[in-house]
Design a protein around this motif. Structure first.
Motif, PDB file in Angstrom:
ATOM      1  N   UNK A 215       0.868  -1.096   0.140  1.00 31.29           N
ATOM      2  CA  UNK A 215       0.084  -0.032  -0.071  1.00 31.29           C
ATOM      3  C   UNK A 215       0.829   1.258  -0.101  1.00 31.29           C
ATOM      4  N   UNK A 216       1.820   1.218   0.656  1.00 37.88           N
ATOM      5  CA  UNK A 216       2.835   2.393   0.815  1.00 37.88           C
ATOM      6  C   UNK A 216       3.592   2.616  -0.547  1.00 37.88           C
ATOM      7  N   UNK A 217       3.705   1.542  -1.160  1.00 33.39           N
ATOM      8  CA  UNK A 217       4.531   1.582  -2.501  1.00 33.39           C
ATOM      9  C   UNK A 217       3.601   2.005  -3.506  1.00 33.39           C
ATOM     10  N   UNK A 218       2.349   1.786  -3.466  1.00 34.48           N
ATOM     11  CA  UNK A 218       1.322   2.360  -4.807  1.00 34.48           C
ATOM     12  C   UNK A 218       0.730   3.602  -4.088  1.00 34.48           C
ATOM     13  N   UNK A 219       0.775   4.123  -2.978  1.00 39.66           N
ATOM     14  CA  UNK A 219       0.307   5.309  -2.550  1.00 39.66           C
ATOM     15  C   UNK A 219       1.203   5.829  -1.431  1.00 39.66           C
ATOM     16  N   UNK A 220       2.611   6.194  -1.917  1.00 44.25           N
ATOM     17  CA  UNK A 220       3.409   6.776  -0.809  1.00 44.25           C
ATOM     18  C   UNK A 220       3.061   8.265  -0.369  1.00 44.25           C
ATOM     19  N   UNK A 221       2.072   8.934  -1.186  1.00 42.91           N
ATOM     20  CA  UNK A 221       1.738  10.147  -0.635  1.00 42.91           C
ATOM     21  C   UNK A 221       0.465  10.126   0.294  1.00 42.91           C
ATOM     22  N   UNK A 222       0.368   9.020   0.699  1.00 44.44           N
ATOM     23  CA  UNK A 222      -0.867   8.698   1.688  1.00 44.44           C
ATOM     24  C   UNK A 222      -0.411   8.554   3.387  1.00 44.44           C
ATOM     25  N   UNK A 223       1.001   8.038   3.141  1.00 44.14           N
ATOM     26  CA  UNK A 223       1.711   7.587   4.416  1.00 44.14           C
ATOM     27  C   UNK A 223       2.754   8.327   4.904  1.00 44.14           C
ATOM     28  N   UNK A 224       2.693   8.653   6.389  1.00 46.67           N
ATOM     29  CA  UNK A 224       3.738   9.711   7.058  1.00 46.67           C
ATOM     30  C   UNK A 224       4.236   9.223   8.038  1.00 46.67           C
ATOM     31  N   UNK A 225       5.686   9.184   8.273  1.00 46.74           N
ATOM     32  CA  UNK A 225       6.238   8.615   9.695  1.00 46.74           C
ATOM     33  C   UNK A 225       6.919   9.729  10.556  1.00 46.74           C
ATOM     34  N   UNK A 226       6.292   9.354  11.741  1.00 48.01           N
ATOM     35  CA  UNK A 226       7.112  10.580  12.852  1.00 48.01           C
ATOM     36  C   UNK A 226       7.977   9.690  13.670  1.00 48.01           C
ATOM     37  N   UNK A 227       9.091   9.963  13.766  1.00 46.84           N
ATOM     38  CA  UNK A 227      10.276   9.140  14.428  1.00 46.84           C
ATOM     39  C   UNK A 227      10.993  10.066  15.449  1.00 46.84           C
ATOM     40  N   UNK A 228      11.320   9.645  16.614  1.00 52.84           N
ATOM     41  CA  UNK A 228      12.147  10.400  17.848  1.00 52.84           C
ATOM     42  C   UNK A 228      13.206   9.674  17.779  1.00 52.84           C
ATOM     43  N   UNK A 229      14.415  10.308  17.817  1.00 54.43           N
ATOM     44  CA  UNK A 229      15.763   9.728  17.904  1.00 54.43           C
ATOM     45  C   UNK A 229      16.606  10.433  18.841  1.00 54.43           C
ATOM     46  N   UNK A 230      17.426   9.570  19.643  1.00 54.37           N
ATOM     47  CA  UNK A 230      18.401  10.105  20.573  1.00 54.37           C
ATOM     48  C   UNK A 230      19.637   9.326  20.486  1.00 54.37           C
ATOM     49  N   UNK A 231      20.508  10.159  20.346  1.00 49.52           N
ATOM     50  CA  UNK A 231      22.033   9.605  20.003  1.00 49.52           C
ATOM     51  C   UNK A 231      22.122   8.761  18.592  1.00 49.52           C
ATOM     52  N   UNK A 232      21.317   9.330  17.632  1.00 47.55           N
ATOM     53  CA  UNK A 232      21.045   8.675  16.342  1.00 47.55           C
ATOM     54  C   UNK A 232      20.310   7.652  16.484  1.00 47.55           C
TER      55      UNK A 232
END
Length: 320
Positions: A215-232
């Protein structure tokens, strides 16, 4: 004997007489259409057909429902999706909606369908949802499951809430040496981290990774990721999906149980709202808050701090 799609359409058109309803039931393969709720066009393994039933007037679709059909006589709207259900393109009368439901059931009977299951989405996804639920109950459907979804509705309210959260968290992010990433999905490594972190916490993991990647591959404009990083290193993720063009659904999330950063659940949601504000959606759907044995009161309380509305999603079933 089953009728083909073209035969069924011809039968319906032939039954149309002068002075009768101006509506026509049109049945087409769902993968040939374009829908605001894009999951309507994804076939599911184990289901022989995916058909869209459209209520048409003057060649314009006024309402529709997509069903996946099985060889053993089941119709489901929709499997492996948050919901399916009846969608309206404009406000329809109760009599027209009832006629649509009856026409769909008659068509399914011709196709040797004996059991119909339909998951009607919560009200923000359609202003006539309450009326549709009422008509389903009056037409022989039984409510098999009811779950609640928390929402934050209103584009301006989302923007104001996101701004308030930004002010609240700016200094804490700096103090903890955190980095926030948000935007389209670049790779799928986060899925294994979500799976691993949730399993470590004893949570069940039910998402279909292969289907999600498709689904992400066919509709990449519909999916969004929020990530939190510490020390990379990532310590939290939240995956958002624009199920419709004007909404953002809080689909998957997880926090590394070994992280010592406090209140990561609050922070990931705060940044999710910042993403929603950037996307200018009309509402945020925070999903359901249920346990197998009943309401998850702790989760309900947590989501209530980030929402301004609550609406139910009903799973309906009918034997025909």
């Amino acid at each position: 004997m089953k009728q083909t799609i073209s035969e069924t359409k011809k039968t319906l058109e032939a039954n149309k007489t002068e002075g009768s309803s101006p509506y026509l039931l049109r049945v087409v393969p769902a993968n040939e259409g374009t829908y605001s709720y894009f999951l309507r066009q994804f076939a599911v393994p184990g289901f022989s057909e995916l058909l869209d039933f459209q209520w048409v007037k003057k060649d314009k679709v006024k309402a529709g429902v997509t069903f996946a059909l099985t060889q053993d006589g089941r119709a489901v709207s929709l499997p492996k999706a948050p919901f399916g259900g009846v969608w309206t393109e404009e406000k329809l009368s109760s009599s027209s909606l009832e006629a649509f439901l009856n026409s769909v059931i008659e068509n399914l009977q011709v196709r040797n369908i004996r059991n119909v299951q339909l998951v009607q989405p919560p009200k923000p996804y359609g202003e006539q949802t309450d009326l549709i639920n009422y008509l389903l109950s009056k037409s022989g459907f039984q409510a098999k499951e009811v779950v609640s979804h928390h929402f934050h509705c209103g584009k301006k309210k989302i923007k104001k809430f996101a701004q308030d959260q930004q002010i609240k968290w700016t200094s804490k992010i700096k103090e903890n040496g955190l980095k926030i990433l948000l935007g389209p999905i670049q790779n799928f490594g986060f899925l294994e981290e979500i799976r691993s972190w949730n399993l470590q916490k004893g949570y069940s993991v039910t998402f279909d990774e292969a289907r999600l990647i498709q689904q992400v591959s066919e509709f990449p404009e519909r999916y969004f990721l929020v990530s939190i990083l510490k020390n990379k290193q990532a310590i939290a993720h939240a995956l958002g999906v624009k199920l419709t063009e004007d909404s953002l659904y809080y689909f998957l999330s997880a926090i590394n149980p070994k992280s010592e950063v406090k209140n990561l659940g609050d922070l990931i949601l705060a940044k999710f709202f910042f993403l929603a504000s950037e996307l200018k959606v009309n509402w945020v759907d925070l999903g359901s808050s249920d346990l197998p044995e009943g309401p998850n009161h702790n989760l309900i309380h947590f989501k209530s701090r980030f929402s301004n509305d609550i609406s139910i999603k009903i799973t309906w079933s009918r034997t025909i």
